[in-house]
Scaffold this motif. Structure first.
Motif, PDB file in Angstrom:
ATOM      1  N   ARG A 124       0.854  -1.198   0.000  1.00 17.00           N
ATOM      2  CA  ARG A 124       0.000   0.000   0.000  1.00 17.00           C
ATOM      3  C   ARG A 124       0.882   1.237   0.000  1.00 17.00           C
ATOM      4  O   ARG A 124       1.953   1.241   0.588  1.00 17.00           O
ATOM      5  CB  ARG A 124      -0.865   0.008   1.258  1.00 17.00           C
ATOM      6  CG  ARG A 124      -1.902  -1.083   1.291  1.00 17.00           C
ATOM      7  CD  ARG A 124      -2.507  -1.139   2.667  1.00 17.00           C
ATOM      8  NE  ARG A 124      -3.466  -0.069   2.851  1.00 17.00           N
ATOM      9  CZ  ARG A 124      -4.784  -0.222   2.668  1.00 17.00           C
ATOM     10  NH1 ARG A 124      -5.260  -1.390   2.301  1.00 17.00           N
ATOM     11  NH2 ARG A 124      -5.606   0.768   2.859  1.00 17.00           N
ATOM     12  N   MET A 125       0.391   2.248  -0.644  1.00 13.35           N
ATOM     13  CA  MET A 125       1.173   3.490  -0.685  1.00 13.35           C
ATOM     14  C   MET A 125       1.070   4.212   0.652  1.00 13.35           C
ATOM     15  O   MET A 125       0.018   4.237   1.273  1.00 13.35           O
ATOM     16  CB  MET A 125       0.629   4.415  -1.780  1.00 13.35           C
ATOM     17  CG  MET A 125       1.144   4.119  -3.163  1.00 13.35           C
ATOM     18  SD  MET A 125       2.936   4.072  -3.295  1.00 13.35           S
ATOM     19  CE  MET A 125       3.389   5.731  -2.821  1.00 13.35           C
ATOM     20  N   LYS A 126       2.173   4.755   1.061  1.00 12.49           N
ATOM     21  CA  LYS A 126       2.172   5.576   2.269  1.00 12.49           C
ATOM     22  C   LYS A 126       2.795   6.919   1.907  1.00 12.49           C
ATOM     23  O   LYS A 126       3.615   6.980   1.009  1.00 12.49           O
ATOM     24  CB  LYS A 126       3.027   4.913   3.352  1.00 12.49           C
ATOM     25  CG  LYS A 126       2.351   3.759   4.033  1.00 12.49           C
ATOM     26  CD  LYS A 126       3.269   3.223   5.107  1.00 12.49           C
ATOM     27  CE  LYS A 126       2.838   1.832   5.513  1.00 12.49           C
ATOM     28  NZ  LYS A 126       3.940   1.057   6.050  1.00 12.49           N
ATOM     29  N   HIS A 127       2.397   7.929   2.655  1.00 12.73           N
ATOM     30  CA  HIS A 127       3.014   9.226   2.402  1.00 12.73           C
ATOM     31  C   HIS A 127       4.454   9.205   2.893  1.00 12.73           C
ATOM     32  O   HIS A 127       4.747   8.636   3.941  1.00 12.73           O
ATOM     33  CB  HIS A 127       2.248  10.337   3.109  1.00 12.73           C
ATOM     34  CG  HIS A 127       0.996  10.698   2.378  1.00 12.73           C
ATOM     35  ND1 HIS A 127       1.003  11.431   1.230  1.00 12.73           N
ATOM     36  CD2 HIS A 127      -0.290  10.377   2.621  1.00 12.73           C
ATOM     37  CE1 HIS A 127      -0.236  11.581   0.798  1.00 12.73           C
ATOM     38  NE2 HIS A 127      -1.045  10.934   1.614  1.00 12.73           N
TER      39      HIS A 127
ATOM     40  N   GLU B  47       7.271  14.330   1.067  1.00 14.38           N
ATOM     41  CA  GLU B  47       6.090  14.817   0.357  1.00 14.38           C
ATOM     42  C   GLU B  47       5.505  16.070   1.004  1.00 14.38           C
ATOM     43  O   GLU B  47       4.710  16.778   0.406  1.00 14.38           O
ATOM     44  CB  GLU B  47       5.022  13.728   0.314  1.00 14.38           C
ATOM     45  CG  GLU B  47       5.389  12.605  -0.618  1.00 14.38           C
ATOM     46  CD  GLU B  47       4.278  11.599  -0.773  1.00 14.38           C
ATOM     47  OE1 GLU B  47       3.129  11.949  -0.498  1.00 14.38           O
ATOM     48  OE2 GLU B  47       4.580  10.463  -1.147  1.00 14.38           O
TER      49      GLU B  47
ATOM     50  N   LYS C 186       6.153  13.110  -9.650  1.00 15.12           N
ATOM     51  CA  LYS C 186       5.633  12.478  -8.432  1.00 15.12           C
ATOM     52  C   LYS C 186       5.373  10.993  -8.679  1.00 15.12           C
ATOM     53  O   LYS C 186       5.666  10.157  -7.839  1.00 15.12           O
ATOM     54  CB  LYS C 186       4.319  13.158  -8.033  1.00 15.12           C
ATOM     55  CG  LYS C 186       4.493  14.535  -7.438  1.00 15.12           C
ATOM     56  CD  LYS C 186       3.142  15.109  -7.111  1.00 15.12           C
ATOM     57  CE  LYS C 186       3.273  16.516  -6.564  1.00 15.12           C
ATOM     58  NZ  LYS C 186       2.009  17.203  -6.465  1.00 15.12           N
ATOM     59  N   TRP C 187       4.823  10.716  -9.840  1.00 16.05           N
ATOM     60  CA  TRP C 187       4.486   9.330 -10.184  1.00 16.05           C
ATOM     61  C   TRP C 187       5.747   8.469 -10.152  1.00 16.05           C
ATOM     62  O   TRP C 187       5.781   7.410  -9.534  1.00 16.05           O
ATOM     63  CB  TRP C 187       3.857   9.311 -11.583  1.00 16.05           C
ATOM     64  CG  TRP C 187       3.375   7.980 -12.052  1.00 16.05           C
ATOM     65  CD1 TRP C 187       2.661   7.070 -11.332  1.00 16.05           C
ATOM     66  CD2 TRP C 187       3.565   7.406 -13.349  1.00 16.05           C
ATOM     67  NE1 TRP C 187       2.382   5.970 -12.096  1.00 16.05           N
ATOM     68  CE2 TRP C 187       2.923   6.148 -13.347  1.00 16.05           C
ATOM     69  CE3 TRP C 187       4.192   7.834 -14.514  1.00 16.05           C
ATOM     70  CZ2 TRP C 187       2.900   5.317 -14.463  1.00 16.05           C
ATOM     71  CZ3 TRP C 187       4.163   7.003 -15.621  1.00 16.05           C
ATOM     72  CH2 TRP C 187       3.535   5.759 -15.598  1.00 16.05           C
TER      73      TRP C 187
ATOM     74  N   ARG D 246       7.365   8.206  -6.537  1.00 11.65           N
ATOM     75  CA  ARG D 246       6.661   7.263  -5.658  1.00 11.65           C
ATOM     76  C   ARG D 246       6.842   5.833  -6.144  1.00 11.65           C
ATOM     77  O   ARG D 246       6.925   4.907  -5.351  1.00 11.65           O
ATOM     78  CB  ARG D 246       5.181   7.626  -5.597  1.00 11.65           C
ATOM     79  CG  ARG D 246       4.938   8.944  -4.861  1.00 11.65           C
ATOM     80  CD  ARG D 246       3.584   8.931  -4.172  1.00 11.65           C
ATOM     81  NE  ARG D 246       3.308  10.230  -3.585  1.00 11.65           N
ATOM     82  CZ  ARG D 246       2.523  11.138  -4.155  1.00 11.65           C
ATOM     83  NH1 ARG D 246       1.948  10.887  -5.312  1.00 11.65           N
ATOM     84  NH2 ARG D 246       2.313  12.297  -3.549  1.00 11.65           N
ATOM     85  N   ASP D 247       6.904   5.682  -7.467  1.00 10.52           N
ATOM     86  CA  ASP D 247       7.100   4.333  -8.001  1.00 10.52           C
ATOM     87  C   ASP D 247       8.457   3.780  -7.564  1.00 10.52           C
ATOM     88  O   ASP D 247       8.565   2.609  -7.199  1.00 10.52           O
ATOM     89  CB  ASP D 247       7.009   4.369  -9.528  1.00 10.52           C
ATOM     90  CG  ASP D 247       7.133   2.995 -10.131  1.00 10.52           C
ATOM     91  OD1 ASP D 247       6.178   2.214  -9.982  1.00 10.52           O
ATOM     92  OD2 ASP D 247       8.194   2.691 -10.714  1.00 10.52           O
TER      93      ASP D 247
ATOM     94  N   ARG E 198       8.086   2.868  -3.987  1.00  4.14           N
ATOM     95  CA  ARG E 198       7.186   1.715  -3.804  1.00  4.14           C
ATOM     96  C   ARG E 198       7.887   0.419  -4.229  1.00  4.14           C
ATOM     97  O   ARG E 198       7.725  -0.610  -3.592  1.00  4.14           O
ATOM     98  CB  ARG E 198       5.937   1.923  -4.664  1.00  4.14           C
ATOM     99  CG  ARG E 198       4.841   0.947  -4.335  1.00  4.14           C
ATOM    100  CD  ARG E 198       3.706   1.124  -5.301  1.00  4.14           C
ATOM    101  NE  ARG E 198       2.477   0.553  -4.785  1.00  4.14           N
ATOM    102  CZ  ARG E 198       1.441   0.277  -5.535  1.00  4.14           C
ATOM    103  NH1 ARG E 198       1.452   0.547  -6.819  1.00  4.14           N
ATOM    104  NH2 ARG E 198       0.361  -0.254  -5.012  1.00  4.14           N
TER     105      ARG E 198
ATOM    106  N   GLU F 187      -1.294   1.016 -15.108  1.00  5.56           N
ATOM    107  CA  GLU F 187      -1.264   2.472 -14.910  1.00  5.56           C
ATOM    108  C   GLU F 187      -1.074   3.181 -16.249  1.00  5.56           C
ATOM    109  O   GLU F 187      -1.702   4.203 -16.521  1.00  5.56           O
ATOM    110  CB  GLU F 187      -0.124   2.851 -13.958  1.00  5.56           C
ATOM    111  CG  GLU F 187      -0.348   2.332 -12.546  1.00  5.56           C
ATOM    112  CD  GLU F 187       0.854   2.566 -11.657  1.00  5.56           C
ATOM    113  OE1 GLU F 187       1.504   3.601 -11.791  1.00  5.56           O
ATOM    114  OE2 GLU F 187       1.129   1.684 -10.816  1.00  5.56           O
TER     115      GLU F 187
END
Lengths: 233, 764
Positions: B397-400, B404, B417-418, B421-422, B425, B666
């Motif tokens: 799951r994504m977390k901040h 950020e 950002k994509w 975060r990738d 992740r 995506e």
């Protein structure tokens, strides 16, 4: 005024010698600002119809005219522009970008849409203004679907295409989503086209199109569609 | 049925499968290749050492050794065998070539291995057993006549046999030469009988014994042997153990160099292969999770499913290992073959390839480990009930993230950002990509930097330090110091004298230079040319390290064959080719060290004929001998560059495809929303490029560190100072960037074929 016209449209899938006719000489016309439901059993061709309209797929034969423009022969880049400007998609499985927050998922259309609406306004419209910094995985299914609707609307499209938008939701959430979609047609003048096999949704529609074996079985206008509350879910 | 599935699944994941096989093959190949190189060298040199009785100790005497001396040495407890030995440079008649004329009374010690012609005969009155490499380079065959000249003595005879000898395994005329040049220098053995016949009676009467050396086979250590030999011979002698001889030290240096290489580069390749395997197997098992669940739901036992999926890793491991063994032996053969560059350096009869025993154990271990990785990956997917296993794999799951919250992050575009975060992740995938880029960069910086370092080394020590056209070596036995100086004067030359000295129990050469015409130059530790002062002795950096000496300290040494001891100040530390001490003639005179002029360095176009001149050596011939050395070096660097590019492409492509597969849905969403293929492609490539920039930033210091480690490990052989030229930086960075960009474009092209409809129908 017809916003969508299908003129003798066929879609044939070939796999070796095997040929499957998903759409068979379909002729259809849809009016602007209507809430349209396309009904049919699995494999009838309703999703193919929606995909053609959304510029995700192209017909093997025939012409599709949207807003006076023939989209059936557009090259990939122009199809992408068409998707960016004219249609919004809402899927059964939401298809949000998991690594972007709610507001970012909606705002990403600003990168491509020529006339986008405010992401905050759209999220307020779908009742998610308190969740804008959450990731999709932190939301419920219904909330995710509402983000998906907000993203579709943020492009300010003429048409909103929804493929089984309530398919993955419980009935209570489904009703909420449908109410939202209906209000988009009634209050914002958007053309909403929903593909489903749920007969109950059809009761709310201005127009019900029935599809079977790749053909249009019927296309009925309902003068007195029921409100969401009136439908027995 | 499961077997069919196994092959079909392998085909389905062919990109990952092939890249994993290549990674394992590269890892195994490089690991085995370098180990085969040093071990084959050890085995093959071992064979010739044994076959020709390579001596463990060499005892030297200016006065020569009598048969009684030999008997005394032989009688030492712990001495297996010994011989009186002679080796002196002689000229070939009507030619400028030089041969080391060699006589060993007892050919069981320091003997020869006959490659062609008659067996060696100790009674033969006029037979030559000539170096086969020299014979080949000069078109000499068995049966050809040969005449050698030493001062006024002429030795004539017939070539009876062509031979190799471990005493001349690396056949260099002197320490300035880096590579043998058989067209002008070789060795020849004659029998003691022929030596006896060739030397006039008067000469023998004047100089006594001709044998200046006793070579000994003994298992004693040096200290014990020196003590016993000094006692047996009644005086202190210059005794060198085999590791102080060129043949042994250089060959052993090559072995150690191979061991060093085998302990660095393969680790890099194997680590990347194993880490890539961990990431890839995890992804394959994750995408196979529903099938794994289906097997479980159908009633297959966990063990069978584990065996089935572990077999993927095993197949990858086995295929990679088989290919890698091929690559390894290929690499070994590339370095170690009788027609290759190594053969121009080391003159040995056998060039067979051998892998050390432990390499096979390591290969078995690697395969077991790869299978274990597969096993762990499947076991993770099998955990819980059949229903749990049936559920598709869901990524974290994504977390901040903390960053950020910063204003700067909030201002970033969606694509940035994509991608950011990738990366966070999918940490393992991002780290592996980074690792691949760092690896690529390290190999390029290491390989090209080694070339820069060697080029700078050669430039200083040969182009700049050798400022003469010809080095003339003089016969010190027949020349007084005054005569030598006069000859140097007449040739407008600088000159040098050499003495063997010892610091502690180790032998070194003391070089005394008279430099008034700038014909010879010296470089300090920073590889800057410096003038020699008359304030003390200069030591090479290896001596400085060994005895913890620096400028201003005191150095004590004593010449062999002398009871004198000298303690002198260290005037500086030099970077030099040879291990030794250097001082000016003025300082030597001041200190009272005796010497005889041995070499003069001149630009004179004509060197007059003089019986006291032993031989001449042109700067060109020294420089030419490096071409072979540099050729080997360049080939190795090419191999490293190719390996770096393959490594970069394979790792980045594998992870790129993985990233593409994981983000397929995506990207399909973006495409549906209206993003053009080119824009999605740019998003994909930009992530690759960020990681590349980061990888380069990390790879530069790591590459420099690895190169420095290599240079330090090789320091016993060469005193190399790390040099990295601008082209190396540019090539390394641009090539790494280019590889990343090309692979990025290859992967990005795939997004044209995204099936939006199918992708969006699958469940999250």
């Amino acid at each position: 005024m017809a916003i969508v016209e299908f003129r003798d449209v066929s879609r044939v899938y070939r796999n070796g010698d095997h040929e499957q006719r998903a759409l068979d000489h379909v002729n259809l016309s849809m009016e602007e600002g209507k809430f349209i439901v396309i009904l049919g059993p699995s494999g009838a061709g309703k999703s193919t119809l929606l995909n053609m309209l959304g510029g995700l797929d192209s017909p093997t034969e025939g012409t599709i005219v949207v807003n006076g423009k023939d989209i059936s022969t557009l090259p990939p880049n122009e199809l992408a522009e068409y998707r960016a400007a004219s249609v919004g998609f809402v899927f059964q499985s939401y298809n949000l970008i998991p690594t972007l927050t709610v507001i970012e998922n909606v705002a990403l259309v600003k990168e491509i849409a020529p006339d986008p609406l405010s992401s905050h306004d759209m999220l307020r419209a779908v009742g998610l203004e308190d969740h804008i910094h959450q990731f999709p995985s932190e939301l419920s299914g219904g909330e995710q679907q509402r983000v998906s609707i907000a993203r579709a609307l943020a492009k300010n499209p003429h048409i909103l295409l929804c493929d089984e938008p309530t398919g993955a939701l419980d009935s209570e959430t489904g009703v909420m989503v449908l109410k939202l979609l209906l209000s988009m047609a009634r209050d914002m003048g958007k053309t909403i086209i929903i593909v489903t096999h749920n007969q109950n949704i059809a009761k709310m529609a201005d127009v019900v199109i029935r599809v079977k074996n790749g053909k249009i079985k019927s296309c009925e206008e309902q003068d007195h569609p029921l409100s969401v509350e009136e439908v027995d879910w | 049925m499961l077997l069919k599935k196994l092959f079909r699944t392998l085909w389905q994941y062919k990109a990952q499968f092939i890249s994993m096989v290549i990674m394992v093959a590269l890892g195994v190949g490089v690991f085995l290749g370098f180990n085969v190189e040093w071990y084959s060298l050890e085995v093959n040199t071992g064979e010739i050492y044994n076959a020709t009785g390579f001596a463990d100790f060499r005892i030297y005497s200016d006065k020569g050794f009598s048969p009684e001396d030999l008997d005394a040495v032989k009688a030492i407890d712990g001495v297996d065998d010994a011989t009186r030995f002679l080796s002196l440079n002689v000229s070939v008649k009507d030619d400028t070539d030089t041969l080391a004329l060699t006589v060993s009374e007892n050919m069981n010690v320091s003997g020869v291995l006959v490659m062609q012609g008659e067996p060696y005969n100790a009674e033969d009155p006029d037979g030559f057993w000539l170096s086969d490499s020299y014979a080949a380079a000069n078109g000499i065959s068995v049966g050809d006549p040969l005449t050698l000249i030493y001062q006024t003595i002429t030795v004539s005879g017939t070539v009876r046999g062509l031979v190799k000898s471990s005493e001349y395994l690396i056949c260099l005329p002197d320490s300035t030469q880096m590579m043998p040049d058989y067209s002008s220098y070789g060795f020849v053995y004659i029998s003691p009988a022929m030596l006896d016949r060739s030397i006039p009676a008067l000469y023998k009467a004047l100089i006594g014994s001709l044998y200046h050396q006793i070579n000994v086979k003994s298992s004693l250590d040096k200290a014990a042997f020196v003590e016993a030999a000094d006692k047996a011979l009644g005086s202190t002698r210059l005794i060198l153990s085999k590791d102080e001889t060129v043949s042994w030290a250089e060959a052993q240096g090559e072995v150690n160099e191979g061991k060093t290489m085998a302990s660095i580069l393969p680790v890099l390749f194997l680590a990347i292969a194993i880490l890539t395997m961990v990431t890839t197997m995890h992804r394959i098992c994750a995408s196979e999770k529903t099938q794994i669940g289906t097997f479980k739901a159908l009633g297959f036992k966990d063990r069978r499913i584990l065996v089935h999926y572990s077999a993927y890793a095993l197949i990858i491991g086995l295929l990679g290992t088989i290919l890698g063994i091929g690559i390894g032996y290929g690499l070994g053969w590339f370095i170690m073959n009788p027609d290759g560059a190594m053969a121009t350096y080391i003159d040995m009869p056998s060039w067979t390839l051998h892998a050390p025993g432990f390499t096979w154990l390591v290969l078995i271990g690697i395969n077991a480990f790869l299978m274990f990785i597969g096993f762990l990956s499947v076991r993770k997917m099998l955990q819980g009930t059949a229903a749990d296993a049936l559920r598709p794999y869901s990524p974290k799951r994504m977390k901040h993230l903390r960053f950020e919250e910063t204003k700067r992050f909030k201002r970033l575009g969606f694509g940035t950002k994509w991608n950011l975060r990738d990366c966070v992740r999918h940490k393992a995938r991002s780290l592996m990509t980074l690792f691949g880029i760092v690896g690529c960069m390290v190999l390029l910086v290491g390989g090209l930097g080694m070339k820069d370092t060697m080029d700078a080394f050669l430039d200083i020590f040969y182009e700049k330090a050798i400022n003469y056209t010809t080095r003339v070596n003089l016969d010190t036995d027949n020349m007084t110091q005054e005569e030598g100086k006069k000859l140097a004067e007449s040739l407008d030359a600088d000159w040098a004298a050499s003495r063997a000295v010892q610091i502690g129990d180790r032998g070194y050469s003391l070089e005394i230079y008279s430099i008034t015409r700038d014909k010879v130059r010296f470089a300090d530790e920073d590889m800057k040319i410096i003038p020699l002062t008359d304030d003390g002795a200069y030591i090479c950096s290896r001596i400085a390290r060994e005895y913890h000496l620096k400028k201003g300290d005191e150095l004590s040494f004593s010449p062999y064959d002398s009871s004198d001891h000298y303690t002198v100040p260290v005037a500086g530390v030099l970077d030099s080719m040879t291990e030794g001490i250097v001082m000016t003639d003025t300082f030597a005179d001041k200190t009272g060290i005796a010497y005889t002029v041995g070499s003069v360095f001149t630009d004179a176009p004509e060197i007059p004929e003089d019986a006291r001149i032993l031989n001449r050596q042109s700067k060109q011939s020294i420089m030419d001998s490096f071409d072979v050395f540099m050729d080997l070096m360049n080939k190795m660097i090419w191999l490293l560059v190719i390996a770096a590019v393959i490594l970069g492409i394979v790792v980045l492509y594998n992870l790129g495809v993985m990233s593409y597969t994981e983000r397929y849905r995506e990207m399909a969403t973006l495409k549906v929303v209206g993003f053009k293929d080119s824009k999605i492609g740019r998003l994909l490539i930009s992530q690759n490029l960020w990681l590349t920039v980061l990888g380069i930033l990390i790879g530069v210091p790591v590459g420099v560190g690895v190169l420095q480690y290599l240079l330090t490990a090789l320091a016993s052989e060469y005193e190399l100072k790390l040099v990295l030229g601008l082209p190396t930086w540019l090539i390394s960075i641009l090539l790494t960037f280019g590889v990343s960009l090309i692979v990025g474009l290859m992967v990005a092209r795939k997004n044209r074929h995204i099936d939006m409809v199918a992708a969006l129908k699958t469940a999250e």
